[in-house]
Design an enzyme around this catalytic site. Sequence first.
Site, PDB file in Angstrom:
ATOM      1  N   LYS A  22      38.264  35.635  38.347  1.00  0.00           N
ATOM      2  CA  LYS A  22      37.652  36.521  39.107  1.00  0.00           C
ATOM      3  C   LYS A  22      38.630  37.920  39.544  1.00  0.00           C
ATOM      4  CE  LYS A  22      38.352  36.726  44.053  1.00  0.00           C
ATOM      5  NZ  LYS A  22      39.509  37.881  44.756  1.00  0.00           N
ATOM      6  N   ASN A  23      40.130  37.414  39.611  1.00  0.00           N
ATOM      7  CA  ASN A  23      40.796  38.290  39.368  1.00  0.00           C
ATOM      8  C   ASN A  23      42.017  38.868  38.443  1.00  0.00           C
ATOM      9  OD1 ASN A  23      41.131  37.923  42.366  1.00  0.00           O
ATOM     10  ND2 ASN A  23      42.506  36.637  42.447  1.00  0.00           N
ATOM     11  N   ARG A  96      40.028  46.029  48.491  1.00  0.00           N
ATOM     12  CA  ARG A  96      41.530  45.876  47.324  1.00  0.00           C
ATOM     13  C   ARG A  96      41.658  46.063  46.297  1.00  0.00           C
ATOM     14  NH1 ARG A  96      44.999  46.095  50.995  1.00  0.00           N
ATOM     15  NH2 ARG A  96      46.037  46.216  49.497  1.00  0.00           N
ATOM     16  N   CYS A 120      44.260  44.346  55.331  1.00  0.00           N
ATOM     17  CA  CYS A 120      43.251  42.855  55.029  1.00  0.00           C
ATOM     18  C   CYS A 120      43.973  41.776  56.387  1.00  0.00           C
ATOM     19  CB  CYS A 120      43.059  42.932  54.112  1.00  0.00           C
ATOM     20  SG  CYS A 120      43.918  41.910  53.292  1.00  0.00           S
ATOM     21  N   ARG A 125      49.486  43.334  53.656  1.00  0.00           N
ATOM     22  CA  ARG A 125      49.310  44.677  52.226  1.00  0.00           C
ATOM     23  C   ARG A 125      48.990  46.008  51.717  1.00  0.00           C
ATOM     24  NH1 ARG A 125      43.860  41.227  49.529  1.00  0.00           N
ATOM     25  NH2 ARG A 125      45.125  41.183  47.910  1.00  0.00           N
ATOM     26  N   PRO A 126      50.584  45.972  51.998  1.00  0.00           N
ATOM     27  CA  PRO A 126      50.694  47.818  50.778  1.00  0.00           C
ATOM     28  C   PRO A 126      51.314  47.979  50.209  1.00  0.00           C
ATOM     29  CG  PRO A 126      53.060  46.456  52.592  1.00  0.00           C
ATOM     30  CD  PRO A 126      52.037  45.763  52.343  1.00  0.00           C
ATOM     31  N   VAL A 127      50.798  48.941  49.468  1.00  0.00           N
ATOM     32  CA  VAL A 127      51.303  49.436  47.552  1.00  0.00           C
ATOM     33  C   VAL A 127      52.234  50.427  47.655  1.00  0.00           C
ATOM     34  CG1 VAL A 127      48.003  49.034  47.292  1.00  0.00           C
ATOM     35  CG2 VAL A 127      49.066  50.792  48.619  1.00  0.00           C
ATOM     36  N   ASP A 128      52.799  50.153  47.941  1.00  0.00           N
ATOM     37  CA  ASP A 128      54.778  50.925  48.719  1.00  0.00           C
ATOM     38  C   ASP A 128      54.436  50.671  46.654  1.00  0.00           C
ATOM     39  OD1 ASP A 128      54.792  48.517  49.207  1.00  0.00           O
ATOM     40  OD2 ASP A 128      56.533  48.826  49.797  1.00  0.00           O
ATOM     41  N   LEU A 129      54.334  49.639  45.994  1.00  0.00           N
ATOM     42  CA  LEU A 129      55.400  49.290  45.078  1.00  0.00           C
ATOM     43  C   LEU A 129      54.667  49.621  43.803  1.00  0.00           C
ATOM     44  CD1 LEU A 129      56.860  47.283  46.295  1.00  0.00           C
ATOM     45  CD2 LEU A 129      56.537  45.327  44.783  1.00  0.00           C
ATOM     46  N   ASP A 310      46.525  31.360  46.971  1.00  0.00           N
ATOM     47  CA  ASP A 310      44.944  31.232  46.750  1.00  0.00           C
ATOM     48  C   ASP A 310      44.765  29.314  46.696  1.00  0.00           C
ATOM     49  OD1 ASP A 310      45.058  33.906  47.059  1.00  0.00           O
ATOM     50  OD2 ASP A 310      44.611  34.163  44.487  1.00  0.00           O
ATOM     51  N   ILE A 332      53.916  33.910  50.930  1.00  0.00           N
ATOM     52  CA  ILE A 332      52.817  35.369  50.184  1.00  0.00           C
ATOM     53  C   ILE A 332      52.371  36.221  50.967  1.00  0.00           C
ATOM     54  CG2 ILE A 332      52.031  36.299  48.067  1.00  0.00           C
ATOM     55  CD1 ILE A 332      53.728  34.658  46.742  1.00  0.00           C
ATOM     56  N   ARG A 402      32.020  36.716  47.402  1.00  0.00           N
ATOM     57  CA  ARG A 402      32.894  38.054  46.713  1.00  0.00           C
ATOM     58  C   ARG A 402      33.308  36.310  45.540  1.00  0.00           C
ATOM     59  NH1 ARG A 402      36.395  41.283  49.977  1.00  0.00           N
ATOM     60  NH2 ARG A 402      36.940  42.166  47.855  1.00  0.00           N
TER      61      ARG A 402
HETATM   62  C1  EPZ Z   1      46.678  39.421  43.839  1.00  0.00           C
HETATM   63  O1  EPZ Z   1      46.635  39.800  45.261  1.00  0.00           O
HETATM   64  C2  EPZ Z   1      45.624  38.574  44.329  1.00  0.00           C
HETATM   65  N1  EPZ Z   1      44.288  39.134  43.991  1.00  0.00           N
HETATM   66  C3  EPZ Z   1      45.253  37.674  45.582  1.00  0.00           C
HETATM   67  O2  EPZ Z   1      44.276  36.775  45.448  1.00  0.00           O
HETATM   68  C4  EPZ Z   1      46.788  36.885  45.359  1.00  0.00           C
HETATM   69  O3  EPZ Z   1      46.640  36.097  46.746  1.00  0.00           O
HETATM   70  C5  EPZ Z   1      47.858  37.573  45.573  1.00  0.00           C
HETATM   71  O4  EPZ Z   1      47.664  38.263  44.504  1.00  0.00           O
HETATM   72  C6  EPZ Z   1      49.247  36.434  44.649  1.00  0.00           C
HETATM   73  O5  EPZ Z   1      48.902  35.385  44.281  1.00  0.00           O
HETATM   74  C7  EPZ Z   1      43.621  39.812  43.399  1.00  0.00           C
HETATM   75  O6  EPZ Z   1      44.147  39.871  41.884  1.00  0.00           O
HETATM   76  C8  EPZ Z   1      42.561  41.093  43.196  1.00  0.00           C
HETATM   77  P1  EPZ Z   1      50.988  40.464  45.040  1.00  0.00           P
HETATM   78  P2  EPZ Z   1      47.638  41.122  45.130  1.00  0.00           P
HETATM   79  O7  EPZ Z   1      50.762  41.927  44.986  1.00  0.00           O
HETATM   80  O8  EPZ Z   1      48.007  41.871  44.037  1.00  0.00           O
HETATM   81  C9  EPZ Z   1      53.265  42.651  49.052  1.00  0.00           C
HETATM   82  C10 EPZ Z   1      41.793  35.862  46.259  1.00  0.00           C
HETATM   83  O9  EPZ Z   1      41.793  35.270  47.461  1.00  0.00           O
HETATM   84  N2  EPZ Z   1      52.768  43.994  48.588  1.00  0.00           N
HETATM   85  O10 EPZ Z   1      51.294  39.671  44.468  1.00  0.00           O
HETATM   86  O11 EPZ Z   1      47.407  42.576  45.960  1.00  0.00           O
HETATM   87  C11 EPZ Z   1      51.782  42.171  49.705  1.00  0.00           C
HETATM   88  O12 EPZ Z   1      51.455  42.520  50.153  1.00  0.00           O
HETATM   89  C12 EPZ Z   1      42.698  37.215  46.029  1.00  0.00           C
HETATM   90  O13 EPZ Z   1      41.589  35.892  44.901  1.00  0.00           O
HETATM   91  C13 EPZ Z   1      53.819  45.287  49.533  1.00  0.00           C
HETATM   92  O14 EPZ Z   1      54.687  44.397  49.488  1.00  0.00           O
HETATM   93  O15 EPZ Z   1      49.415  40.435  45.562  1.00  0.00           O
HETATM   94  C14 EPZ Z   1      51.858  40.511  49.102  1.00  0.00           C
HETATM   95  O16 EPZ Z   1      52.669  40.069  50.277  1.00  0.00           O
HETATM   96  C15 EPZ Z   1      43.692  37.460  47.910  1.00  0.00           C
HETATM   97  N3  EPZ Z   1      53.261  46.207  48.471  1.00  0.00           N
HETATM   98  C16 EPZ Z   1      53.126  39.730  48.329  1.00  0.00           C
HETATM   99  O17 EPZ Z   1      53.472  41.545  48.160  1.00  0.00           O
HETATM  100  C17 EPZ Z   1      53.606  45.683  47.816  1.00  0.00           C
HETATM  101  O18 EPZ Z   1      53.059  47.375  46.944  1.00  0.00           O
HETATM  102  C18 EPZ Z   1      52.304  40.016  46.820  1.00  0.00           C
HETATM  103  O19 EPZ Z   1      51.072  40.474  46.987  1.00  0.00           O
HETATM  104  C19 EPZ Z   1      52.081  45.186  46.387  1.00  0.00           C
HETATM  105  C20 EPZ Z   1      52.111  44.182  47.178  1.00  0.00           C
END
Ligand code: EPZ
Length: 434
Positions: A22-23, A96, A120, A125-129, A310, A332, A402
């Site tokens: 999926k991812n 997301r 969520c 889960r911010p998107v600042d990065l 996950d 995480i 999902r």
């Molecule tokens: C991906 O989410 C996956 N989703 C998640 O799977 C998975 O749990 C996660 O990676 C970690 O492996 C998809 O691929 C669609 P991150 P993602 O950015 O990309 C913080 C599932 O069940 N962060 O690696 O959103 C964030 O809040 C899902 O299939 C910021 O602070 O994860 C988290 O604490 C759930 N700012 C950490 O980083 C940002 O801009 C890692 O998140 C981005 C992230």
Amino acid sequence: MDRIAIEGGARLEGEISISGAKNSAIKLMAASLLTSEPLRLTNMPRLADTRFLGQLLGRLGTEVQEQDGPEGPETLLHTPEIISAIAPYDLVRQMRASFNVLGPLLARSGQAKVSLPGGCTIGARPVDLHLEALRALGAEIDLHEGYVYAQAPRGLRGAEIVFPFVSVGATEHAMLAAVLAEGETILRNAACEPEIVDLADCLNKMGARIVGAGLDVIRIQGVSRLNGTSHAVIPDRIETGTFAMAAAMAGGEVRLTRTRNDFIANLLDKMEEAGVDVVRHNDGVTIKRNGRRLYAVAVETDPYPGFATDLQAQFMALMTLADGESVIRETIFENRFMHAPELARLGADISIQGGEARVRGVPALNGAQVMATDLRASVGLVIAGLAAKGETVVGRVYHLDRGFERLEDKLSACGARIQRLKGDSTAEEAGFDA
Ligand code: EPZ
């Protein structure tokens, strides 16, 4: 709303074919926005999330066609031109990862308006990065009324981007934008997940020049255009790990095929430590457990190749019946233990302090009604139900739909007593998480 009912106690025997990841699939679908030529994705999972993204891509100008190919389900995506560069709240809210269309829209059409995804259940889960990476590539970004307005009228240009911590989504997003930027982009402290490598492989087939995917430094030499291609989605490592733990929980012998055991090496090591028999094959893995009680083992979630967040809920379910105390640390996401109180309804003994859960194994679980809170939590409850005495009914299974393709069919083909109880409303009205 549909529910899943499980009559616990049946051993699992048989073979399960693992679906495409999926991812990976949803990021590959977003990559189709980068070219005017068709992209054919094979080994596609058929999931609510891929349907959501298909709907959004359709609004942006992509023709999306699902079909059965010689090797199973495939999706053809063709975006002759971007007809709208707006991703509205109602669609981004539902998933997301839809936010990741921002980079490709910007790279191809020089502008985009994409809703912020919001928080969520598993964390803020911010998107600042993501936004910092796009800014570094030269995008002008403003935030108004919950939307990101982005522009790059003279195109994006390569840059060095150092992520302060590992983010899968931000790494993928930067790649999806930088492939069409002018000059070289270097991503440091990049995520190393197999899905990153899959995205790079597909983009390279489309004509991109990416090296280092799977390592923490990724170099991207921008190109002026990308072409179409055909690409097979990698197997879903979370589905693989989930069925491995289902077999270990229920007991019996299950062979998981059309997958990669190296993607879940860390989990398999932990399962062996707990006393599960694991046989690794070229095309997957066989999991065996015959009666013996498992030992409690500790895990900590980490970016790949560490223990996947996950898989944490499923592992916690497995540990509820182990001998001793298992300490599970979630590093995480800040709120990813919502399955713990639901497992307690089945008789599990779990205490939580901050990011640490202590699971003291009990001799038996007893079936009960429980509620899913997110995708992986819900499947953790299903796993617990497989071993609980009597009936467990899991509510809100739209979460499961999902990310797990035909979960009940795959488990019942191995002897699980599991069925879907049809309800009258759908995921769409309920929310989102992944
Ligand atoms: C991906 O989410 C996956 N989703 C998640 O799977 C998975 O749990 C996660 O990676 C970690 O492996 C998809 O691929 C669609 P991150 P993602 O950015 O990309 C913080 C599932 O069940 N962060 O690696 O959103 C964030 O809040 C899902 O299939 C910021 O602070 O994860 C988290 O604490 C759930 N700012 C950490 O980083 C940002 O801009 C890692 O998140 C981005 C992230």
